[in-house]
Design a protein around this motif. Sequence first.
Motif, PDB file in Angstrom:
ATOM      1  N   THR A 100      45.978  42.318  76.505  1.00 54.50           N
ATOM      2  CA  THR A 100      45.250  41.927  75.297  1.00 54.50           C
ATOM      3  C   THR A 100      46.270  41.797  74.169  1.00 54.50           C
ATOM      4  OG1 THR A 100      44.722  44.272  74.930  1.00 54.50           O
ATOM      5  CG2 THR A 100      42.999  42.899  75.901  1.00 54.50           C
ATOM      6  N   TYR A 160      39.862  37.145  85.230  1.00 57.13           N
ATOM      7  CA  TYR A 160      38.868  37.277  84.171  1.00 57.13           C
ATOM      8  C   TYR A 160      39.393  36.543  82.950  1.00 57.13           C
ATOM      9  CZ  TYR A 160      35.857  38.980  80.493  1.00 57.13           C
ATOM     10  OH  TYR A 160      34.985  39.032  79.439  1.00 57.13           O
ATOM     11  N   ARG A 209      42.160  32.517  74.574  1.00 50.53           N
ATOM     12  CA  ARG A 209      41.003  33.404  74.725  1.00 50.53           C
ATOM     13  C   ARG A 209      41.344  34.812  74.253  1.00 50.53           C
ATOM     14  NH1 ARG A 209      36.918  31.277  78.037  1.00 50.53           N
ATOM     15  NH2 ARG A 209      37.190  29.004  78.087  1.00 50.53           N
ATOM     16  N   ASP A 248      44.590  36.763  75.619  1.00 50.71           N
ATOM     17  CA  ASP A 248      44.157  37.871  76.466  1.00 50.71           C
ATOM     18  C   ASP A 248      43.650  37.333  77.804  1.00 50.71           C
ATOM     19  OD1 ASP A 248      44.585  39.210  74.068  1.00 50.71           O
ATOM     20  OD2 ASP A 248      42.439  39.395  73.602  1.00 50.71           O
ATOM     21  N   ALA A 272      39.789  38.873  74.072  1.00 54.53           N
ATOM     22  CA  ALA A 272      38.811  39.816  74.598  1.00 54.53           C
ATOM     23  C   ALA A 272      37.791  40.165  73.514  1.00 54.53           C
ATOM     24  CB  ALA A 272      39.518  41.080  75.085  1.00 54.53           C
ATOM     25  N   SER A 273      36.600  40.556  73.930  1.00 52.93           N
ATOM     26  CA  SER A 273      35.592  40.972  72.952  1.00 52.93           C
ATOM     27  C   SER A 273      36.014  42.295  72.316  1.00 52.93           C
ATOM     28  CB  SER A 273      34.233  41.132  73.628  1.00 52.93           C
ATOM     29  OG  SER A 273      34.196  42.308  74.413  1.00 52.93           O
ATOM     30  N   PRO A 277      38.453  35.779  79.237  1.00 52.92           N
ATOM     31  CA  PRO A 277      37.522  36.209  78.185  1.00 52.92           C
ATOM     32  C   PRO A 277      36.721  35.039  77.620  1.00 52.92           C
ATOM     33  CG  PRO A 277      39.645  37.277  77.910  1.00 52.92           C
ATOM     34  CD  PRO A 277      39.828  36.249  78.987  1.00 52.92           C
ATOM     35  N   SER A 278      35.521  35.330  77.160  1.00 54.53           N
ATOM     36  CA  SER A 278      34.606  34.280  76.708  1.00 54.53           C
ATOM     37  C   SER A 278      34.850  33.843  75.269  1.00 54.53           C
ATOM     38  CB  SER A 278      33.158  34.756  76.852  1.00 54.53           C
ATOM     39  OG  SER A 278      32.941  35.937  76.101  1.00 54.53           O
ATOM     40  N   GLN A 331      36.115  45.453  74.517  1.00 55.54           N
ATOM     41  CA  GLN A 331      36.946  45.502  75.716  1.00 55.54           C
ATOM     42  C   GLN A 331      38.382  45.919  75.408  1.00 55.54           C
ATOM     43  OE1 GLN A 331      36.261  41.338  76.858  1.00 55.54           O
ATOM     44  NE2 GLN A 331      35.210  42.038  78.709  1.00 55.54           N
ATOM     45  N   LEU A 377      39.498  44.429  81.327  1.00 55.75           N
ATOM     46  CA  LEU A 377      39.779  43.090  81.840  1.00 55.75           C
ATOM     47  C   LEU A 377      40.345  43.169  83.254  1.00 55.75           C
ATOM     48  CD1 LEU A 377      39.361  42.530  78.812  1.00 55.75           C
ATOM     49  CD2 LEU A 377      41.325  40.981  78.889  1.00 55.75           C
TER      50      LEU A 377
END
Length: 352
Positions: A164, A11, A56, A181, A58-59, A13-14, A62, A67
Amino acid sequence: MMTRIIGVGNYIPSETITNLFFDKHVFLNKEGVLLKENNASITDKLKKITGIEERRYASSTQVTSDLGLIAAQAAIENAGIDPETLDYIIFAHNFGDVRFGTVQSDTVPCLAARVKHLLGIRNNFCVAYDVLFGCPGWIEGMIQANAFIKAGIAKRCLVIGAETLSRVVDIHDRDSMIYADGAGAAILENSTDDSGIKSHLSASYTLTEKDYLYFGKSYNNERCPDTKYIKMDGRKIYEFALSNVPDAMKKCLDNSGYTIDQLDKIIIHQANEKMDEAIVNRFYQLYNTPLPENIMPMVIHKLGNSSVATIPTLLTMILNGELEQHEIKKDDIVLFASVGAGMNINAFVYKF
């Protein structure tokens, strides 16, 4: 009997954080004095040394176990298995769940138990536990899973690496720019063919090296004086890694029975591009062999250093065909290696 990987997942993160994100940061030295260099020079130097252009995060909704869950679900789907058949869930991390805007680490229950719960696994004999082993934690989890399987204690294990680090950095410390992250996971099971883990090695250097990575106060003495953040002695870590990791990699490869010319890829912890290049160069020098092209895939440029997540994230990207010039084929020999807080070093050789 061998132990082989049957599924992988990650994963990423965006939220993309470029080096421009740090333009307005106030960077101080250990004494709390403003650094003489401007932030543009500091980030340019970071890019030249570490290779990091982006990372990246994490939002804000999160945490690390979230994650890890997404990576685990991807690995389970990739393997095509029923999660009820898992005997162990091993979750490698370092700081637990740290919610956005807070500084408290939450590790009770353990993150592996949280993932097992969220996966809806009813099997009470699927054992869930965490590994704290610095950045080499995911490899250590793989080594432990391999031991369980080869001993007949388990038939199938899920190993997760997630972190994270953005939640535990001192914004006044320029070293905070390297951290990121992410999450990665793999599923291992027993195998009767020739593929799998061929050798492994682990070591902990604690006599004088224990505090090369540690938790310390902010460089801003007025900012949360009782709160601690991740800190490192970069020079000592670099020297330690260069002195010890190549030798450990050589010992692990020699123990596997394979020769240096049979090695197809090296997947190393993505901590610092220059450091990783120096480690791999010295590793080949130990064999008096020139460094092959494209032996060491790197994604630190865009993903930064996500600690335990870097290696399983990279492995998943390669196996999914997401990296140009890099692939892993049937019968390829791959050396995995990592170094981090402890100071810990580990490695394993794997035949695909």
